[in-house]
Enzyme design. Sequence first.
Site, mmCIF file in Angstrom:
data_model
loop_
_atom_site.group_PDB
_atom_site.id
_atom_site.type_symbol
_atom_site.label_atom_id
_atom_site.label_comp_id
_atom_site.label_asym_id
_atom_site.label_seq_id
_atom_site.Cartn_x
_atom_site.Cartn_y
_atom_site.Cartn_z
ATOM 1 N N TYR A 28 51.605 29.885 29.447
ATOM 2 C CA TYR A 28 53.014 29.921 28.756
ATOM 3 C C TYR A 28 53.524 28.518 27.862
ATOM 4 O O TYR A 28 53.504 28.741 26.218
ATOM 5 C CB TYR A 28 54.257 30.369 29.537
ATOM 6 C CG TYR A 28 55.550 30.238 28.683
ATOM 7 C CD1 TYR A 28 55.928 31.267 27.879
ATOM 8 C CD2 TYR A 28 56.878 29.883 29.300
ATOM 9 C CE1 TYR A 28 56.754 31.116 26.804
ATOM 10 C CE2 TYR A 28 57.618 29.361 28.220
ATOM 11 C CZ TYR A 28 57.921 30.388 27.253
ATOM 12 O OH TYR A 28 58.905 30.845 27.145
ATOM 13 N N GLY A 58 54.677 22.842 41.627
ATOM 14 C CA GLY A 58 55.064 22.744 40.028
ATOM 15 C C GLY A 58 56.045 22.607 39.692
ATOM 16 O O GLY A 58 56.314 22.719 38.821
ATOM 17 N N ASP A 59 57.077 23.010 40.351
ATOM 18 C CA ASP A 59 58.461 22.697 40.650
ATOM 19 C C ASP A 59 59.024 21.791 40.311
ATOM 20 O O ASP A 59 58.599 20.915 41.223
ATOM 21 C CB ASP A 59 59.231 23.777 41.404
ATOM 22 C CG ASP A 59 58.711 25.262 40.946
ATOM 23 O OD1 ASP A 59 58.988 25.341 39.994
ATOM 24 O OD2 ASP A 59 60.212 26.712 41.621
#
Length: 319
Positions: free
Chosen positions: A138, A278-279
């Site tokens: 995205y 991945g946060d």
Amino acid sequence: MKLLVTGGAGYIGSVCAARLVEAGHEVVVVDDLSTGHEDAVPEGARFVHADLAEAAPDLLADGFDGVLHFAAKSLVGESMQDPAKYWQGNVVTSLRLLEAMKEAGTPRLVFSSTAATYGEPESVPIEETAPTRPTNTYGASKLAIDHAITSYAAAHGLAAVSLRYFNVAGAYGRFGERHTTETHLIPIVLQVASARRDRIAINGADYPTPDGTCVRDYIHVVDLADAHLLAIDHAAAGRHQIYNLGSGTGFSNREVVETCREVTGHPIPTDFGPRRAGDPATLIASSAAAMANLGWKPERTDLPTIVADAWEFTQKHLG
């Protein structure tokens, strides 16, 4: 001005279209309703139900002063599972829009970009000079569109502004957030308060933040929409300018849940699970450039106001 709003039946696009109508602009909304809602198109705007990639040449041939481009696929998880949908739906569609604008001589573009183009930041608050290293398809697709816009501005004199932002929340009267697949924290928490969900799950309670949960920058959707109105006036021929937008304040996941409890009066049962891969611990955007150059100043930066507006919309339109 006569303005085309792509994706104007969606959450952010509909609020922006409403603010444009109120400001006296002639507004045409184009949306394929794959995720938008026809009843979210504001009164006073003309609605065209069509696929943007196919409809752009004929639409723009009618003559427009500018385009505000919101239409996009925007689910991070889905973008990793079905990348073709994002390269096609975001990048290819945007290229066709740019070509149609060039052929029609449409002079201005404001693009709804994303701070996901930066990936995991080296420092916060994130400035426009930060490296762009998106960690998902995205964000990568949005960055590709930004690069294309830069090329069209240089080659064809397009006046363009990209606005990059993180977590949009709140509502504007009957215009609010109602995604079929909801991934945003505030509306998910409010689903618990409105008895459409039993409890909320928070990913990670051991981050290096004051209360152990992730800290995010929340921007009220009306403040965001107003930035787009300023940007369409600010766009300069032959230049592609990029601005980050944020409230300038970070709120943790625990703070969001607690504020929702206070606003709704609901206990909102909460579970804490492992971190999500991945946060980053903290994501806050610097809006200094937008404030200096666009004259933009967010007016609705306190979390209770943001939540209260979203809750009012939830009760009136999603109950």
